[in-house]
Scaffold this motif. Structure first.
Motif, PDB file in Angstrom:
ATOM      1  N   ALA A 257      29.818  33.280 178.902  1.00 34.09           N
ATOM      2  CA  ALA A 257      28.582  33.006 178.162  1.00 34.09           C
ATOM      3  C   ALA A 257      28.617  31.583 177.607  1.00 34.09           C
ATOM      4  O   ALA A 257      29.577  31.196 176.940  1.00 34.09           O
ATOM      5  N   ILE A 258      27.557  30.827 177.878  1.00 36.79           N
ATOM      6  CA  ILE A 258      27.465  29.434 177.471  1.00 36.79           C
ATOM      7  C   ILE A 258      26.138  29.236 176.745  1.00 36.79           C
ATOM      8  O   ILE A 258      25.078  29.570 177.273  1.00 36.79           O
ATOM      9  N   ALA A 259      26.199  28.668 175.561  1.00 30.31           N
ATOM     10  CA  ALA A 259      24.997  28.427 174.758  1.00 30.31           C
ATOM     11  C   ALA A 259      24.340  27.115 175.176  1.00 30.31           C
ATOM     12  O   ALA A 259      25.021  26.201 175.668  1.00 30.31           O
ATOM     13  N   PRO A 260      23.017  27.001 175.009  1.00 32.39           N
ATOM     14  CA  PRO A 260      22.353  25.727 175.293  1.00 32.39           C
ATOM     15  C   PRO A 260      23.030  24.578 174.538  1.00 32.39           C
ATOM     16  O   PRO A 260      23.400  24.717 173.379  1.00 32.39           O
ATOM     17  N   GLY A 261      23.221  23.476 175.250  1.00 30.15           N
ATOM     18  CA  GLY A 261      23.860  22.303 174.672  1.00 30.15           C
ATOM     19  C   GLY A 261      25.358  22.243 174.868  1.00 30.15           C
ATOM     20  O   GLY A 261      25.957  21.184 174.700  1.00 30.15           O
ATOM     21  N   GLU A 262      25.980  23.368 175.207  1.00 26.83           N
ATOM     22  CA  GLU A 262      27.425  23.352 175.454  1.00 26.83           C
ATOM     23  C   GLU A 262      27.718  22.777 176.835  1.00 26.83           C
ATOM     24  O   GLU A 262      26.918  22.911 177.764  1.00 26.83           O
ATOM     25  N   ALA A 263      28.891  22.178 176.962  1.00 23.94           N
ATOM     26  CA  ALA A 263      29.323  21.637 178.243  1.00 23.94           C
ATOM     27  C   ALA A 263      29.649  22.779 179.206  1.00 23.94           C
ATOM     28  O   ALA A 263      30.337  23.735 178.842  1.00 23.94           O
ATOM     29  N   ILE A 264      29.121  22.660 180.427  1.00 27.04           N
ATOM     30  CA  ILE A 264      29.417  23.608 181.497  1.00 27.04           C
ATOM     31  C   ILE A 264      30.510  23.044 182.385  1.00 27.04           C
ATOM     32  O   ILE A 264      31.423  23.737 182.801  1.00 27.04           O
ATOM     33  N   VAL A 265      30.372  21.765 182.707  1.00 23.26           N
ATOM     34  CA  VAL A 265      31.286  21.138 183.655  1.00 23.26           C
ATOM     35  C   VAL A 265      31.591  19.719 183.191  1.00 23.26           C
ATOM     36  O   VAL A 265      30.738  19.046 182.608  1.00 23.26           O
ATOM     37  N   TRP A 266      32.820  19.302 183.457  1.00 22.55           N
ATOM     38  CA  TRP A 266      33.249  17.933 183.181  1.00 22.55           C
ATOM     39  C   TRP A 266      34.071  17.470 184.368  1.00 22.55           C
ATOM     40  O   TRP A 266      34.963  18.184 184.833  1.00 22.55           O
ATOM     41  N   VAL A 267      33.731  16.310 184.874  1.00 20.70           N
ATOM     42  CA  VAL A 267      34.417  15.737 186.028  1.00 20.70           C
ATOM     43  C   VAL A 267      34.841  14.324 185.675  1.00 20.70           C
ATOM     44  O   VAL A 267      34.061  13.573 185.074  1.00 20.70           O
ATOM     45  N   ALA A 268      36.058  13.959 186.053  1.00 19.46           N
ATOM     46  CA  ALA A 268      36.539  12.584 185.882  1.00 19.46           C
ATOM     47  C   ALA A 268      37.196  12.131 187.176  1.00 19.46           C
ATOM     48  O   ALA A 268      37.899  12.901 187.836  1.00 19.46           O
TER      49      ALA A 268
END
Length: 152
Positions: A88-99
């Motif tokens: 469960a992910i709330a609006p505004g939270e990060a879903i994915v991060w790529v570097a």
């Protein structure tokens, strides 16, 4: 060097970048990052209260590993790191991060772009948007598939 992590709790993209930066070598001249956030509205403009990414721990992790490894092999990069949320992910939270880190910017930009196109269309998640109007399962769009096809 590459790493892919499946994360069931919120994460801090700034902390992920700081940790990644400590692991890259002195020959790195560029680091490109991308952070995807959960939206508060769906494609029809209706409010989304929760984004839920269902997953299969072993198979989803394997798909993330394959995507990260392919990016590291395809581009002249010093390192790749990715984090993808599930649950469960709330609006505004990060879903994915790529570097992506490389000696030069072009390789870092291309690697990050490639990783995101593959994650959008190939990572093993089942995505559902929950709101006051009910729940809707979400599939990659035709545009997502066109973007992915650029790399074939």
């Amino acid at each position: 060097m590459w790493r892919a992590r499946l994360c069931l709790e919120p994460f801090d993209p700034a902390a992920a970048l700081a940790a990644f930066a400590k692991q890259i070598d002195a020959g790195t001249g560029a680091v490109v990052t991308f952070t995807g956030l959960a939206r508060g509205a769906n494609r029809n403009g209706l409010a989304v209260e929760t984004l839920f990414l269902q997953h299969h721990a072993r198979l989803t992790q394997r798909s993330l590993d394959e995507i990260a490894a392919a990016g590291a092999e395809r581009f002249n990069v010093a390192g790749i790191d990715l984090i993808h949320r599930a649950g469960a992910i709330a609006p505004g939270e990060a879903i994915v991060w790529v570097a992506a880190a490389a000696a030069h910017r072009r390789a870092a930009f291309e690697a990050a772009d490639y990783l995101m196109d593959r994650l959008k269309t190939e990572a093993l998640f089942w995505k559902r948007e929950d709101g006051a109007d009910g729940s809707t399962w979400v599939e990659p769009t035709d545009d997502d598939h066109r973007e992915r096809a650029r790399w074939s």
